[in-house]
Design an enzyme around this catalytic site. Structure first.
Site, PDB file in Angstrom:
ATOM      1  N   HIS A  41       1.026  -1.083   0.432  1.00  0.00           N
ATOM      2  CA  HIS A  41       0.086   0.404   0.108  1.00  0.00           C
ATOM      3  C   HIS A  41       0.999   1.133   0.384  1.00  0.00           C
ATOM      4  O   HIS A  41       0.529   2.283  -0.096  1.00  0.00           O
ATOM      5  CB  HIS A  41      -1.055  -0.625   1.049  1.00  0.00           C
ATOM      6  CG  HIS A  41      -2.428   0.041   0.951  1.00  0.00           C
ATOM      7  ND1 HIS A  41      -3.115   0.330  -0.484  1.00  0.00           N
ATOM      8  CD2 HIS A  41      -3.210   0.667   1.523  1.00  0.00           C
ATOM      9  CE1 HIS A  41      -4.198   0.270  -0.127  1.00  0.00           C
ATOM     10  NE2 HIS A  41      -4.298   0.432   1.341  1.00  0.00           N
ATOM     11  N   ASN A  88      -6.952   5.730   4.028  1.00  0.00           N
ATOM     12  CA  ASN A  88      -8.112   6.142   3.800  1.00  0.00           C
ATOM     13  C   ASN A  88      -8.799   7.393   4.012  1.00  0.00           C
ATOM     14  O   ASN A  88      -9.565   7.714   4.070  1.00  0.00           O
ATOM     15  CB  ASN A  88      -9.429   5.075   4.531  1.00  0.00           C
ATOM     16  CG  ASN A  88      -9.338   5.360   5.887  1.00  0.00           C
ATOM     17  OD1 ASN A  88      -8.229   6.451   6.364  1.00  0.00           O
ATOM     18  ND2 ASN A  88      -9.713   4.275   6.017  1.00  0.00           N
ATOM     19  N   ASP A 113      -0.683   2.723  -5.621  1.00  0.00           N
ATOM     20  CA  ASP A 113      -1.071   1.462  -5.859  1.00  0.00           C
ATOM     21  C   ASP A 113      -1.689   0.698  -6.599  1.00  0.00           C
ATOM     22  O   ASP A 113      -2.270   1.185  -6.490  1.00  0.00           O
ATOM     23  CB  ASP A 113      -0.386   0.464  -4.625  1.00  0.00           C
ATOM     24  CG  ASP A 113      -1.356   0.566  -3.306  1.00  0.00           C
ATOM     25  OD1 ASP A 113      -2.320  -0.268  -2.938  1.00  0.00           O
ATOM     26  OD2 ASP A 113      -1.912   1.334  -2.739  1.00  0.00           O
ATOM     27  N   ASN A 134      -8.763   2.460  -1.445  1.00  0.00           N
ATOM     28  CA  ASN A 134      -9.377   3.807  -0.733  1.00  0.00           C
ATOM     29  C   ASN A 134      -8.994   5.583  -0.493  1.00  0.00           C
ATOM     30  O   ASN A 134      -9.977   5.646  -0.366  1.00  0.00           O
ATOM     31  CB  ASN A 134      -9.463   2.790   0.786  1.00  0.00           C
ATOM     32  CG  ASN A 134     -10.439   1.867   1.098  1.00  0.00           C
ATOM     33  OD1 ASN A 134     -11.787   2.003   1.071  1.00  0.00           O
ATOM     34  ND2 ASN A 134      -9.922   0.909   2.326  1.00  0.00           N
TER      35      ASN A 134
END
Length: 214
Positions: A41, A88, A113, A134
């Site tokens: 991530h 997020n 990513d 997100n």
């Protein structure tokens, strides 16, 4: 004398020193904290590390809920950002900076990513939906539902069927996959330069579906 002035112009264009208020933002997405370092991530953070290395700068000024730097890229003043709001909530930091400098969504380049791309591949998109990501969802939400910001998607590999998605994206990148990703991480600055020059077709033709050379 003209030759000297031309030399000064070339030096200025290649310098990483600021050139007035930022007109572009390049933001690398990821999660803060040592436990998330080198995870899938955090490919956006890893790409930003390479950009800063290439520009001989440090993204370490705390502003807009982020680590930031203002640099000159080919004569353009650019704000580099590493949001510290967690993935997020990335939109909070991006909106704060965009509002402060009055930067439109079209001038915000997001490094992110992508589990739909294998390590060693990247894809440039001029705009589009979040695609379930997100961080992109948050940016779209905080930019008043605008999807018109460019993004450079960095392949991290598909989730195995038996793995939980959150566990997969926050898992560490293997050394083998990092080596595959490295040319793409290094290519992000070149891709961003083409995007800022409005050369989307050239950028997509050069990088989409390809393994850029280191």
């Amino acid at each position: 004398m003209a030759d000297i002035f031309d030399l000064f112009k070339k030096i200025s264009a290649g310098s990483s020193s600021p050139a007035g208020a930022p007109e572009y933002i390049i933001v690398g997405l990821g999660n803060p904290g040592k436990e998330y370092a080198e995870t899938r991530h955090n490919a956006g953070f890893l790409a930003m590390d390479r950009i800063c290395e290439e520009l001989s700068c440090e993204c370490n000024r705390v502003k807009f809920n982020s680590f930031t730097a203002v640099v000159n890229i080919d004569g353009k003043s650019v704000l580099l950002m590493l949001p510290q709001t967690f993935m997020n909530r990335s939109g909070i930091a991006v909106k704060e900076a965009a509002d402060f400098y009055n930067i439109p969504a079209e001038n915000i380049i997001v490094l992110v990513d992508d589990i739909n791309l294998e390590p060693g591949h990247m894809r440039i998109r001029k705009n589009g939906s979040a695609g379930g990501h997100n961080g992109l969802k948050s940016i779209i939400e905080y930019l008043s539902n605008s999807t018109s910001f460019p993004r450079i998607r960095i392949g991290v590999g598909a989730k195995p069927k038996e793995r939980d998605l959150a566990d997969w994206v926050t898992g560490k990148i293997s050394r083998e996959n990092y080596e595959l990703m490295l040319p793409c991480l290094k290519a992000c600055l070149g891709a961003a330069k083409l995007i800022m020059d409005g050369k989307f077709d050239e950028a997509m033709g050069k990088y989409n579906g390809m393994k850029p050379e280191a």
